[in-house]
Enzyme design. Structure first.
Site, PDB file in Angstrom:
ATOM      1  CG  HIS A   1      -1.906  -1.100   1.245  1.00  0.00           C
ATOM      2  ND1 HIS A   1      -3.026  -1.050   2.044  1.00  0.00           N
ATOM      3  CD2 HIS A   1      -1.977  -2.274   0.575  1.00  0.00           C
ATOM      4  CE1 HIS A   1      -3.755  -2.145   1.856  1.00  0.00           C
ATOM      5  NE2 HIS A   1      -3.131  -2.899   0.972  1.00  0.00           N
TER       6      HIS A   1
ATOM      7  CD  GLU B   1      -1.795   4.615   3.072  1.00  0.00           C
ATOM      8  OE1 GLU B   1      -2.913   5.165   3.142  1.00  0.00           O
ATOM      9  OE2 GLU B   1      -1.586   3.624   2.314  1.00  0.00           O
TER      10      GLU B   1
ATOM     11  CB  CYS C   1      -6.658  -0.020   4.997  1.00  0.00           C
ATOM     12  SG  CYS C   1      -4.989  -0.697   4.810  1.00  0.00           S
TER      13      CYS C   1
ATOM     14  CB  CYS D   1      -2.020   1.922   5.901  1.00  0.00           C
ATOM     15  SG  CYS D   1      -1.799   1.158   4.273  1.00  0.00           S
TER      16      CYS D   1
END
Length: 155
Positions: free
Chosen positions: A52, A54, A82, A85
């Site tokens: 992801h 992040e 999410c 993250c």
């Protein structure tokens, strides 16, 4: 620079990533008003469900500063993190997380992680993914070894 400037940069990274065939997520990490790292969603490009934006930015920032702790840094991200993250941000000891779009915007785009948030409020016995505890006699060995190791790096 203020929050709006760094958030706009994260949003621009997200939009550019879509144009390059990636997911609509971007992130930047800032310390003392200076860019430390950036990241874009690389899940499909790298075939890595943990890539992801992040997490990519956190990995790059840790490499840049030479430490697993990002204390003193702020994560700016194009969308509400999410649970993966958010956990990564907590483990990285970031001072702050600032996001632009929220989880409802993500859901509208086909990235609905509300089920993950709800899962953690549900007893494990009701999860669709079994998470089973099988206690071995040696289960505590890694932690005993860790505690006995004088050269360990505390975190």
């Amino acid at each position: 620079m203020n929050d709006d400037v760094w958030l706009a940069r994260a949003v621009d990274l997200a939009a550019a990533n879509v144009a390059d065939g990636g997911g609509p997520f971007g992130a930047v990490i800032v310390r003392a008003g200076a860019l430390v790292s950036s990241g874009q969603n690389r899940v499909t490009r790298d075939l890595d469900p943990t890539a992801h934006a992040e997490v990519v930015a956190i990995r790059a920032a840790c490499g840049q500063v030479g430490d697993f702790s990002l204390a003193g840094c702020t994560l700016y991200t194009s969308c509400e993190p999410c649970p993966l993250c958010l956990s990564a941000a907590l483990w990285a000891r970031l001072d702050r997380v600032v996001y632009a779009a929220d989880r409802d915007d993500a859901a509208r785009g086909g990235f609905d992680d509300r089920a993950f948030y709800e899962l953690f409020d549900t007893p494990r016995s009701e999860w669709t993914l079994p998470v089973d505890h099988v206690r071995l006699d040696s289960a505590a060995l890694p932690f005993d070894t860790w505690l006995a190791h004088e050269g360990r790096t505390a975190y």
